[in-house]
Design a protein around this motif. Sequence first.
Motif, mmCIF file in Angstrom:
data_model
loop_
_atom_site.group_PDB
_atom_site.id
_atom_site.type_symbol
_atom_site.label_atom_id
_atom_site.label_comp_id
_atom_site.label_asym_id
_atom_site.label_seq_id
_atom_site.Cartn_x
_atom_site.Cartn_y
_atom_site.Cartn_z
ATOM 1 N N CYS A 25 -7.776 -4.962 -4.479
ATOM 2 C CA CYS A 25 -7.737 -5.400 -2.782
ATOM 3 C C CYS A 25 -6.208 -5.438 -2.287
ATOM 4 C CB CYS A 25 -8.436 -6.680 -2.867
ATOM 5 S SG CYS A 25 -8.455 -7.405 -1.058
ATOM 6 N N VAL A 26 -6.205 -4.853 -1.074
ATOM 7 C CA VAL A 26 -4.585 -5.070 -0.260
ATOM 8 C C VAL A 26 -5.219 -5.640 0.989
ATOM 9 C CG1 VAL A 26 -2.916 -4.034 0.416
ATOM 10 C CG2 VAL A 26 -3.810 -3.162 -1.878
ATOM 11 N N THR A 27 -4.766 -6.783 1.221
ATOM 12 C CA THR A 27 -4.940 -7.653 2.465
ATOM 13 C C THR A 27 -3.354 -7.898 2.922
ATOM 14 O OG1 THR A 27 -6.907 -8.637 1.564
ATOM 15 C CG2 THR A 27 -5.792 -9.578 3.699
ATOM 16 N N THR B 114 -2.705 -3.533 8.498
ATOM 17 C CA THR B 114 -3.430 -2.969 7.177
ATOM 18 C C THR B 114 -2.846 -1.681 6.698
ATOM 19 O OG1 THR B 114 -5.310 -3.931 8.520
ATOM 20 C CG2 THR B 114 -5.808 -2.461 6.850
ATOM 21 N N ALA B 115 -2.483 -1.747 5.482
ATOM 22 C CA ALA B 115 -2.153 -0.625 4.682
ATOM 23 C C ALA B 115 -3.389 0.472 4.536
ATOM 24 C CB ALA B 115 -1.894 -1.116 3.047
ATOM 25 N N THR B 116 -3.001 1.616 4.231
ATOM 26 C CA THR B 116 -3.872 2.662 4.116
ATOM 27 C C THR B 116 -3.603 3.530 2.806
ATOM 28 O OG1 THR B 116 -2.211 4.400 5.147
ATOM 29 C CG2 THR B 116 -3.730 2.850 6.445
ATOM 30 N N GLU B 117 -4.695 4.573 2.570
ATOM 31 C CA GLU B 117 -4.820 5.193 1.520
ATOM 32 C C GLU B 117 -3.366 6.089 1.417
ATOM 33 O OE1 GLU B 117 -8.127 7.460 0.468
ATOM 34 O OE2 GLU B 117 -9.250 5.793 0.072
ATOM 35 N N PHE C 178 -9.068 -2.380 1.797
ATOM 36 C CA PHE C 178 -7.995 -2.633 2.713
ATOM 37 C C PHE C 178 -8.527 -3.616 3.826
ATOM 38 C CE2 PHE C 178 -6.879 1.687 0.928
ATOM 39 C CZ PHE C 178 -5.789 1.334 0.286
#
Length: 277
Positions: free
Chosen positions: A53-55, A59-62, A97
């Motif tokens: 999980c990246v919060t 917002t981050a993306t692939e 994300f």
Amino acid sequence: MKEIAEFIIAGHPDKICDRIADKIVDFACQRAPLSLVGVEVALHRYLVVVTGCVTTFPTATEDDIKKLIFEVFFEAGYGDDWEPHPKDLRLVFDVRFEELDEDLRNLRVMSDDQAICVGYAINKPEQNYLPRAHRLAYLAGQRMTELRSEYGTGPDGKVIVTTEGNSVERISFSFHHKENTSMTHLFKKANRIATELGLQDLSKGVVNGGGDFDVGGPFGDNGLSGKKLVVDAYGPSVPIGGGAWSGKDPHKIDRVGALIARKLAIAPRGKFAAINS
């Protein structure tokens, strides 16, 4: 007392995974210091798998994560001369994300977990307060990396140091190398590192004791973040809490707790109040 410790350099598959995980944490926390990150990374040959999980905000993306993965492989020394080339990697993501909303930001002052956190120090500042074998393995591993281009050795590698009291009983190097590299060439690098560390009087030194190491990195072994906990901490002579440090944001107690415990262990008596916990 006999002590044994190891160090592995940046192109080892486990440390590639650790570095990817930590690079994701750095990326998220640079965007938002209160970011919530918990990721695991696995690696085999050309395949890189990232889960967790990246919060953060924004917002981050692939695509953000892909760039970080390529950077890690290049920085470790993979590319035209050593496979896998980053452009050939196959990336698989199962990452949630999310945006760091106000409710999550307000909760970031609290720990969302509990863990055993060990901080260790020995009263020897010349060893960075660490067990001698562990400190020597670290220094030898650093020189293995720094001398890579001069000796043409690969991104992967390991060193194991055994001490008995004040003497070094054994040092064992594993150098990743090209096919048909002479052992004499590798011994020259090992001897140089040992001499620089003042280890000329070894009773036994070993270079690539397992044989040829021309197949290394992700082709020689699979990798997984969090597998080298003892290397990351204080060596096998010191108990550790058991929680991995890589891939976790600085609010995770088993990461920040271990760092604070180390500061407390080193701090002079009466100075504990100076530690901002």
